[in-house]
Design an enzyme around this catalytic site. Sequence first.
Site, PDB file in Angstrom:
ATOM      1  N   GLY A  11      -2.063   2.457   0.614  1.00 14.34           N
ATOM      2  CA  GLY A  11      -2.181   1.132   0.567  1.00 14.34           C
ATOM      3  C   GLY A  11      -2.370   0.485  -0.785  1.00 14.34           C
ATOM      4  O   GLY A  11      -2.601   1.131  -1.703  1.00 14.34           O
ATOM      5  N   ASN A  12      -2.939  -0.602  -0.495  1.00 11.67           N
ATOM      6  CA  ASN A  12      -3.631  -1.295  -1.755  1.00 11.67           C
ATOM      7  C   ASN A  12      -4.658  -2.176  -1.737  1.00 11.67           C
ATOM      8  O   ASN A  12      -4.904  -2.490  -0.529  1.00 11.67           O
ATOM      9  CB  ASN A  12      -2.339  -1.965  -2.756  1.00 11.67           C
ATOM     10  N   ARG A  13      -5.209  -3.163  -2.623  1.00 12.67           N
ATOM     11  CA  ARG A  13      -6.390  -3.789  -2.566  1.00 12.67           C
ATOM     12  C   ARG A  13      -6.121  -5.198  -2.154  1.00 12.67           C
ATOM     13  O   ARG A  13      -7.186  -6.050  -2.041  1.00 12.67           O
ATOM     14  CB  ARG A  13      -6.913  -3.864  -4.228  1.00 12.67           C
TER      15      ARG A  13
END
Length: 216
Positions: A11-13
């Site tokens: 995933g990412n932020r």
Amino acid sequence: REPLDPVRFLGNRSSGRQGFALASTAAARGARVTLVAANVALPDPAGVDVVRVSTAAELAAAVTAAVADHADAVVMAAAVADFRPVAVVGTKIKKDDTGGVPEPVALERTEDVLAALVATRPTGAAVPVIVGFAAETGDDEGDVLHHGRAKLARKGCDLLVVNDVSGATGFESADNAAVILTAEGDQRAVPLGPKAALAEAVWDLVSARWPVSSSC
Ligand code: CTP
């Protein structure tokens, strides 16, 4: 989020706040809005149709369906995963007694939703107006805007909202600062402020490109 096994994902932020601000401000201007939200922990904005998805493939399908429903503008604010594990393991990947680590995870590319939207728009058509976002950092090859211009040309969209992510703004923040680049070579800087203010600037520029959109 691209699953690896039943408990893990890549995933990412991104918080999704900018996309939600875009949806709310468009609805407040009277637009009919579909918000495709991937793994966002925010309540549905008032007056907006929300489609909740998880993976890049689900997002691509939901955006394609929404655009086919006579969209006048598409804004791709999502931080879509560029890669996903080739194989999703059906059971949790466990540690063994040897102290070793699992096999390296093989990745494959996901569909580029924005590029597909541009590629499928009829040549010369003014709608849908297509807006991309770009999170960039400067490097030896050029500054943030240099990379933004190159990305705008590469992606072929009408507007590109360029975030400099080398500082604190952007991800996980309530505020944002950006430069909006146009396909014609113009640019508009939006100073650090609430994500709704950047959203309003995007809709101003979208409305200006669409001759029949004076009420938007
Ligand atoms: N985007 C997309 N589908 C993807 C990846 C990105 O539609 N699989 C969209 C994003 O929503 C954004 C734009 O493309 O509007 C630019 O995303 P970004 O990640 O900055 O660009 P990339 O093309 O992935 O380039 P790179 O990460 O190499 O800079």
